[in-house]
Scaffold this motif. Structure first.
Motif, short mmCIF file in Angstrom:
data_model
loop_
_atom_site.label_atom_id
_atom_site.label_comp_id
_atom_site.label_asym_id
_atom_site.label_seq_id
_atom_site.Cartn_x
_atom_site.Cartn_y
_atom_site.Cartn_z
N UNK B 298 -19.06 8.92 20.68
CA UNK B 298 -18.46 10.18 20.19
C UNK B 298 -17.07 9.93 19.62
N UNK B 299 -16.62 10.81 18.72
CA UNK B 299 -15.26 10.67 18.18
C UNK B 299 -14.21 10.73 19.28
N UNK B 300 -13.09 10.14 19.03
CA UNK B 300 -11.93 10.25 19.92
C UNK B 300 -10.94 11.21 19.27
N UNK B 301 -10.14 11.94 20.08
CA UNK B 301 -10.13 11.91 21.55
C UNK B 301 -11.08 12.93 22.16
N UNK B 302 -11.30 12.76 23.48
CA UNK B 302 -11.97 13.74 24.31
C UNK B 302 -10.92 14.29 25.28
N UNK B 303 -11.14 15.50 25.78
CA UNK B 303 -10.27 15.99 26.84
C UNK B 303 -10.80 15.45 28.16
N UNK B 304 -9.92 14.86 28.94
CA UNK B 304 -10.31 14.33 30.24
C UNK B 304 -9.42 14.94 31.32
N UNK B 305 -9.89 14.87 32.53
CA UNK B 305 -9.16 15.48 33.63
C UNK B 305 -8.89 14.42 34.69
N UNK B 306 -7.66 14.40 35.17
CA UNK B 306 -7.29 13.45 36.21
C UNK B 306 -6.53 14.26 37.26
N UNK B 307 -7.10 14.39 38.45
CA UNK B 307 -6.50 15.31 39.42
C UNK B 307 -6.58 16.71 38.85
N UNK B 308 -5.46 17.44 38.83
CA UNK B 308 -5.51 18.75 38.19
C UNK B 308 -4.78 18.73 36.84
N UNK B 309 -4.61 17.53 36.29
CA UNK B 309 -3.95 17.39 34.99
C UNK B 309 -4.97 17.00 33.92
N UNK B 310 -4.78 17.55 32.73
CA UNK B 310 -5.67 17.25 31.62
C UNK B 310 -4.95 16.35 30.62
N UNK B 311 -5.71 15.46 29.98
CA UNK B 311 -5.10 14.65 28.93
C UNK B 311 -6.12 14.32 27.84
N UNK B 312 -5.61 13.89 26.69
CA UNK B 312 -6.47 13.46 25.60
C UNK B 312 -6.79 11.99 25.82
N UNK B 313 -8.09 11.68 25.88
CA UNK B 313 -8.52 10.31 26.13
C UNK B 313 -8.87 9.63 24.79
#
Lengths: 478, 482
Positions: B298-313
């Motif tokens: 899939x294209x980048x980025x994806x939204x990812x979640x780490x703990x309760x924080x979200x980031x662009x992967x």
């Protein structure tokens, strides 16, 4: 868990939603007009016993036997509270002063643009297939095409593409349709890295090679191009002003490209054309742009507006909708979608592009924006960007330890070199109230110590002085 | 009510010296452009029109009145899902906390936005019955292209260069166009007499050089192809992928899921199913959903979640790259999110139930008066034909379409799908009432009995009638010139 989450977060995908959803089941919020009595009467006419009966073509084994695991329904009041809480978790350009650019800018949007686009006769219509029922949209798009042609000095513009990156890719597909016998695509490294990535993705399975021309001094040196351009060159792509903010030597590049029979593709900044030479004046064959700056909000990257203009001779190879003027059966001037034999719904696999739905509403916004500014407003906007960017660069470059990275003329963006870790810099500057700039190392490892700063007409002297003071304080604290 | 100021072009209204928007005086002590840039870089200002604010508003407001729209007219344009566009979405999408977010600002300063997008990834995966979602594509056609590029990358990764994509002849034109750009040869599969995939033709053309079979289900005739389980089995047996064109998702929300009937990849049209709106021809939004084995591409980025924080992967080494700059058509995704949050699971199912009920009701009302070649039941839309009328009375689908405008109805989609002669593709959507459907059916019946010559010249009451499209294409005038 922060308090703003209104319902349990799933552990992994989609779990736990169902129980929360159940209290509202059967409570219709779905904009449906049919009452139970209507449904009964309609089923009677159809000759079906139940709504369920209407789905009998879907084999039972393929049916979903449980409700969808999506979050529970919210009333308008609850939804507004929920979105309001999400907004508080974002630091918008209203919360911290925005010096971010790279294709998306905090330019001012005159109220008239929002008012025009809020007319639901436009935004709740669709592609103007029925000309008689769509003269409003069609005329507005014809005006947009004209405004873009006037802005760029090109002969013809289409009625929009998606955004600036895919517009670059579409320009190469178009070049391939014009010169199917050529296969080298030369692109300057100073073109927006996401546009280049898009280009690479679009062309991955087509018979072309992409050659990236390095730009160590922050612009494409025509001597570098001379070494690479040859008789197999399909097109040369530059961005002007480029991703670092600097001006390119567009006339020399266009000349070198044309000497070898290639097409000259330019990605431009629409606002810059209030001051700078227009693509049509320096020999561009295809001019594309990100049109976000023309009255469209930043909204985290889209929807935006892909602008494309070209020479008249190439119009039958152009992607996207085109609106043309004609007359009706009584001889009255009117507008229609035209040259549709280029398009996917007629040509299918032989179409010049697969684009169907484009960015109609944002083309309308751009038309209203350009009309609101007029020639003098656009010139003054461009001049304010230019002067304020130069004022800020002047303040920053005298701070010990900070320097301008490239010695090139620039328009509204420029690149500075700072000591230390750039992401830490930007984090601290955000704490001080500034979205201070782009971390270039994300895309250019050799520029890991650089920040590109964009200045729009909205920035006040106080904000520019404030950012410079914040930089100064950072240096002193090091 | 008449306005005499609706048809001049902006350029004809232009009057030197008029202005709408004014800029503040320059507040920094820096010289002007001539002192900052080399003279050879500069030009005079472009020759844009000069209009005052009231000119501009009167112009565009009067022009808007020359459109039909969902807010003013029944708009049964088949395949486009012209449902009501809730007003709360417009208010919420304009909040500065959403509208004024820069796409390259830090993840930490965009947590609310990333939360919403992460939720949309999950919600769209659930509705699809698939595993991973990319929200990046700007419209359905770009979603198709993205998914086919993912398919190409998947087969390249497996060192199985497959070159063909099979597409039913009833498909949207974007399908074969997308296949070509993704580097595949598009091969048409016939429809059978029922309007479904011709299984013999599919079997004859399917082989180990097939990368994907693209199916629209329900198809463009408004029929759910009940052979779908057999089709997906056949396609999978050859190691190929099944792609679903999700234009018709309004017909199956919560009833069945593409993943459950064997689909490997699909696109959504958020501006259709989740009430975009359509914006006079966009913006759309065309997310794609895929199975786990395709997710790495899939294209980048994806939204990812780490703990309760979200980031662009962005760390996706096998990704095809990207198909546009920045994250996606977030403004449309946000409206889709608001819609799904308003409806909830039961509401989504109600949407589909009533979309299908309304279409079947209209079909039942019309089928005595018009041929409906593919049966007396449908999903969310159906295709009627004017072929009989054309032979009998020389009344064409276009005549009916144009005459409907006189009665204040937008026309159905006509002459598509190509497999039905004189096609009229009618999709009422769930946001219309029985009264509206009855009045529309009555009007269709009335038009059917009108004089053919009168219909050839319809519409009779709109400001223009039957533009000369041949002249427009032969002598293209694509811009105003002084």
């Amino acid at each position: 868990m922060p308090a703003f989450y209104r319902y349990p977060l799933p552990n992994g995908r989609g779990s736990d939603f169902l129980d929360v959803a159940s209290p509202r089941r059967g409570f219709s919020l779905s904009y449906i007009l049919n009452t139970h009595a209507d449904q009964e009467a309609m089923l009677h006419t159809i000759g079906a016993r139940s709504v369920e009966d209407l789905f009998k073509n879907i084999p039972d084994g393929l049916r979903l036997k449980r409700p969808l695991r999506v979050p529970p329904a919210l009333t308008e009041i609850e939804l507004q509270q929920h979105i309001g809480e999400l907004c508080k978790r974002n630091q918008s350009a209203d919360d911290a002063v925005c010096f971010l650019g790279g294709g998306s800018y905090d330019h001012f949007i005159p109220a008239v643009v929002d008012v025009v686009a809020a007319r639901s006769e436009y935004y709740t219509a669709y592609t103007p297939y029925q000309a008689e029922a769509s003269q409003g949209s069609l005329q507005a798009f014809f005006e947009y095409q004209t405004l873009i042609a006037q802005l760029t000095g090109m002969e013809v513009a289409n009625a929009s593409l998606y955004e600036g990156g895919s517009a670059v890719a579409e320009s190469v597909l178009m070049a391939l349709a014009i010169h199917p016998d050529r296969s080298r695509v030369l692109v300057a490294e100073s073109v927006h890295p996401e546009y280049r990535r898009t280009l690479g993705t679009y062309l991955a399975n087509l018979p072309v090679q992409i050659v990236t021309l390095s730009t160590p001094e922050g612009f494409l040196d025509p001597d570098e191009l001379r070494k690479s351009v040859n008789d197999n060159t399909l097109c040369v792509i530059v961005q002007h002003p480029n991703f670092f903010g600097a001006l390119e030597e567009v006339e020399a590049i266009g000349k070198l490209c044309h000497e070898k029979g290639g097409l000259f593709v330019v990605s431009f900044d629409p606002i810059s054309l209030g001051l700078l030479k227009r693509p049509g004046q320096y020999g561009a064959d295809i001019a594309v742009a990100e049109g976000q700056c023309l009255g469209n909000p930043m909204v985290y990257g889209g929807p935006y507006l892909g602008i494309m203009a070209c020479r008249q001779e190439f119009v039958r190879k152009m992607p996207g909708r085109l609106v043309g003027q004609t007359v009706d059966r009584n001889g009255k001037r009117c507008w229609v979608l035209t040259l549709q034999t280029r398009e996917q719904h007629i040509r299918r696999e032989k179409a010049t592009s697969n684009i169907c739905t484009n960015q109609g509403l944002f083309a309308l916004r751009a038309a209203a924006y350009l009309a609101a500014l007029g020639p003098n407003g656009l010139r003054e906007t461009a001049e304010l960007c230019l002067r304020k960017a130069h004022y800020l660069s002047g303040l920053l470059k005298v701070i010990p330890g900070i320097s301008l990275r490239f010695d090139r003329p620039f328009f509204k963006e420029f690149t500075v070199q700072v000591p230390g870790d750039v992401s830490a810099w930007l984090e601290r500057l955000l704490k001080a109230g500034y979205h201070a700039g782009l971390e270039l190392g994300r895309w250019y490892p050799s520029l890991h110590d650089c920040i590109t700063i964009a200045v729009t007409e909205k920035r006040t002297r106080q904000e520019l002085d404030g950012l410079a003071s914040a930089f100064h304080a950072e240096i002193k604290g090091m | 009510m008449q306005s005499n100021q609706s048809t001049e072009l902006l350029f004809e209204l232009s009057h030197a010296g008029r202005r709408c928007h004014r800029l503040p005086a320059c507040d920094v002590p820096v010289g002007d452009a001539k002192t900052l840039l080399p003279a050879e870089e500069l030009s005079d200002a472009p020759p844009l029109p000069e209009v005052a604010e009231s000119d501009l508003i009167r112009h565009f407001v009067n022009l808007s009145k020359r459109n039909m729209s969902i807010d003013t007219n029944f708009y049964p344009l088949g395949s486009c899902t012209m449902k009501y566009n809730p007003k709360r979405h417009e208010r919420l999408a304009a909040l500065p906390g959403m509208a004024n977010i820069h796409p390259l600002q830090t993840d930490a300063s965009s947590q609310g936005m990333l939360y919403m997008l992460w939720e949309m990834q999950n919600i769209l995966a659930e509705i699809a019955g698939l595993d991973a979602v990319s929200l990046q594509p700007a419209a359905g056609a770009q979603g198709e292209l993205t998914a086919l590029l993912v398919a190409a990358a998947y087969f390249r990764d497996r060192k199985e260069p497959r070159k063909r994509v099979l597409i039913p002849d009833s498909a949207h034109g974007t399908n074969p166009a997308s296949a070509s750009i993704a580097g595949f040869e598009a091969v048409a599969i016939k429809s059978d007499a029922r309007g479904l995939v011709d299984m013999d033709d599919l079997k004859a053309k399917l082989d180990d050089n097939t990368a994907a079979f693209m199916i629209t289900n329900p198809n463009t005739l408004g029929l759910f192809d009940h052979q779908i389980a057999d089709i997906t089995k056949l396609v999978h047996a050859q190691g190929a992928l099944v792609y679903l064109d999700g234009a018709n998702m309004n017909a199956i929300l919560g009833v069945t899921r593409p993943g459950d009937f064997g689909v490997d990849m699909m696109h959504y049209n958020v501006h259709k199913t989740f009430t975009g709106p359509h914006g006079a021809g966009g913006p759309g939004s065309g997310p794609i959903a895929v199975r786990t084995h395709l997710a790495p591409f899939l294209p980048a980025p994806q939204v990812a979640k780490h703990g309760d924080q979200f980031h662009l992967d962005y760390d996706r080494p096998k990704s095809i790259g990207r198909v546009r700059s920045f994250f996606g058509n977030v403004g449309i995704l946000l409206r889709g999110y608001c819609y799904i949050r308003t409806l909830g699971p039961a509401g989504l199912r109600e949407v589909t139930d009533n979309a299908v009920l309304n279409a079947n009701y209209l079909l039942a009302r019309l089928k005595g008066a018009f041929e409906v070649p593919h049966g007396d039941r449908c999903m969310h839309e159906f295709v009627a034909s004017a072929w009989g009328l054309k032979r009998e009375k020389q009344i064409s689908a276009m005549d009916i379409a144009k005459r409907l405008l006189d009665f204040g109805y937008h026309a159905p989609t006509v002459y598509f799908p190509l497999v039905v002669r004189e096609a009229m593709m009618i999709e009422p959507t769930e946001t219309e009432s029985k009264e509206t459907l009855d009045a529309f059916a009555d009007t269709m019946m009335k038009i059917r009995d009108e004089d053919a010559d009168f219909l050839h010249h319809a519409p009779h009451t709109l400001s223009i009638s039957r533009p000369d499209e041949i002249k427009a294409a032969k002598e293209p005038i694509l811009r105003w010139t002084p």
